[in-house]
Structures are given as structure tokens and as C-alpha cells.
Design an enzyme around this catalytic site. Structure first.
Site: not given
Ligand code: PGA
Length: 252
Positions: A9, A11, A95, A173, A213, A234-235
Site C-alpha cells: 500500500n 498510501k 483502511h 506505521g 509494521s 505500507g512503509g
Molecule cells: P505500515 O502500514 O506497514 O507502514 O505499518 C500498513 C498499512 O497501513 O496497511
């Protein structure tokens, strides 16, 4: 046996140009991978170019959001048929950032899920509790409501092809991911509810991802749980190398 799925993702990161070069790189890096399904969700402006760049590779493209109407006076929105036409095959729905920052509810999630299914998109429906809800021991009740209301009216057949993503809001995140035991407990509960509400076969076919995460060094433990079928990342998806390491780590 459910095939693991790893979805990235983006974002609100990466321009069209950056997305296209990322997809080109990922195609190369992941060309020998067939045991894990790969999905990338770029920003809306990059969906079409990303789908062209993915071409006939195994990388599926997802939207990060969708409106439930086919068309109309809804400034700033994009419909499911439009996303499909742009080349998306999946769409992330509900989300936690959409829920907390943009007021999405289980009801809007439900309408979007039906719109996605009608347009032939695979919904990736996100659920998960906040820290306050976890501390108040409400996690499982929150998940129950999100599943019941978010998937209301969906048939078992529809559920079979769908993807859910369990993302504890406090783990997104923050660098603080759920322990494999916490994720396992939630995933087992979700699977149990799907079985109860949609039947055995659909509950065994629907893939339930973990998100929050996820990194190359924790995917192995998470995927080790029988009810965790992959991850929404995400990240760590923004760099093709670390995303690839997560994809490789997701082989069951
Ligand atoms: P993250 O985000 O891996 O940066 O924690 C996950 C998400 O929002 O789907």
C-alpha cells in the site's frame, strides 16, 4: 490451501514516474516467484500507468479507495468500473486511515465492497481495533461488528474470492507490530466468524492478511500462523528490495 498474498500500500507516496520505475524493478526481481500473489496499490493517478507497466506479469494493481456509485456528481471520487477500466484488479476498502481521517464507517465499507464486487474488483477489506479498544478488551467485538456490518449481504461465493486485512490500528506505521500470538488470536477468531456466518468452504478460501509494521524480519513468524495468509504492507513496500524480501518470506 490458500496461496499467500502480499499487497503493498503506497498510501500518498510516489509519483506516476516513480511508480512505473518501481513496477519495472519489481517485475525483474520477482520474476521467479509463483508461490505468492503480489499486489501493488499506488496512488489513484498512477493506477493506469502501473497496470500498463505490470503488463502480463503476476503483479496485480489495486486502488486504495473507491466510491460506491458508478458515476455522478461526487467531486473527487472514482468509481469501481473506472478503476477496473484503468487496469486495477483489486481495491483496498476501509483502511484505518480512511476510517479515522476521512470518516469511513462500516456502512460505507459495505457499500464500497458491493460496488467493487459488481465491477469485478477483488475487495481487500480492512478491519482492526484501535489501542483504546484493545486496552478495553473490545478487540474481538470490534472485529465482529466490522465483519458483520462491512460484509453484510455478501454471499459465501463472493467471500471466497475476497481478501480481508486485519490491521490493528496501533500497529500501523508505528514500528510496533502485533506479536505472532496477538495476530494469531485475531486471525483465528476472524476465520471462526467467517465460518459461522458464511459457511465452511468460503471461510477456508477467503484470504486474511495481517497488516501493521510488517517488515522482512517479522513476516516469517507472522506467516507461520495457519490463519495468516499474507500481509498488507505500507512503509516497507516502498522499496522494491524490502518488498521483495517480504514476498520471499511469505512462502508457506
Ligand atoms: P505500515 O502500514 O506497514 O507502514 O505499518 C500498513 C498499512 O497501513 O496497511
Amino acid at each position: 490451501m490458500r496461496k499467500p498474498l502480499i499487497a503493498g500500500n503506497f498510501k500518498m507516496f510516489k509519483t506516476v514516474h516513480e511508480t512505473v520505475s518501481y513496477i519495472g524493478e519489481l517485475r525483474q526481481l520477482a520474476r521467479d516467484i509463483s508461490a505468492v500473489d503480489i499486489v501493488v496499490a499506488p496512488t489513484m493517478t498512477a493506477v493506469h500507468a502501473a497496470a500498463e507497466a505490470a503488463g502480463d506479469s503476476a503483479i496485480g494493481i489495486a486502488g486504495q479507495n473507491v466510491h460506491w456509485e458508478r458515476e455522478g456528481a461526487f467531486t473527487g471520487e472514482v468509481s469501481a468500473p473506472m478503476l477496473r477500466e484503468a487496469g486495477a484488479r483489486f481495491v483496498i476498502i476501509g483502511h484505518s486511515e480512511r476510517r479515522t481521517l476521512f470518516g469511513e464507517t462500516n456502512d460505507s465499507v459495505n457499500k464500497k465492497t458491493h460496488a467493487a464486487l459488481t465491477a469485478g474488483l477483488v475487495p481487500i477489506v480492512c478491519i482492526g481495533e484501535t489501542l483504546a479498544q484493545r486496552d478495553a478488551n473490545e478487540t474481538l467485538a470490534v472485529l465482529d461488528r466490522q465483519i458483520k456490518e462491512g460484509l453484510d449481504g455478501c454471499t459465501g461465493e463472493q467471500l471466497s474470492g475476497m481478501v480481508l486485512a486485519y490491521e490493528p490500528v496501533w500497529a500501523i506505521g508505528t514500528g510496533r507490530n502485533a506479536t505472532p500470538a496477538q495476530a494469531g488470536e485475531a486471525h483465528a477468531h476472524i476465520r471462526q466468524r467467517l465460518k459461522q456466518w458464511f459457511g465452511l468452504d468460503p471461510s477456508e478460501q477467503c484470504r486474511v492478511l495481517y497488516g501493521g509494521s510488517v517488515k522482512p524480519d517479522n513476516i516469517g513468524k507472522l506467516i507461520g500462523h495457519q490463519d495468516v495468509d499474507g500481509a498488507l504492507v505500507g512503509g516497507a513496500s516502498l522499496d522494491p528490495g524490502s518488498f521483495l524480501a517480504i514476498i520471499r518470506g511469505a512462502t508457506k
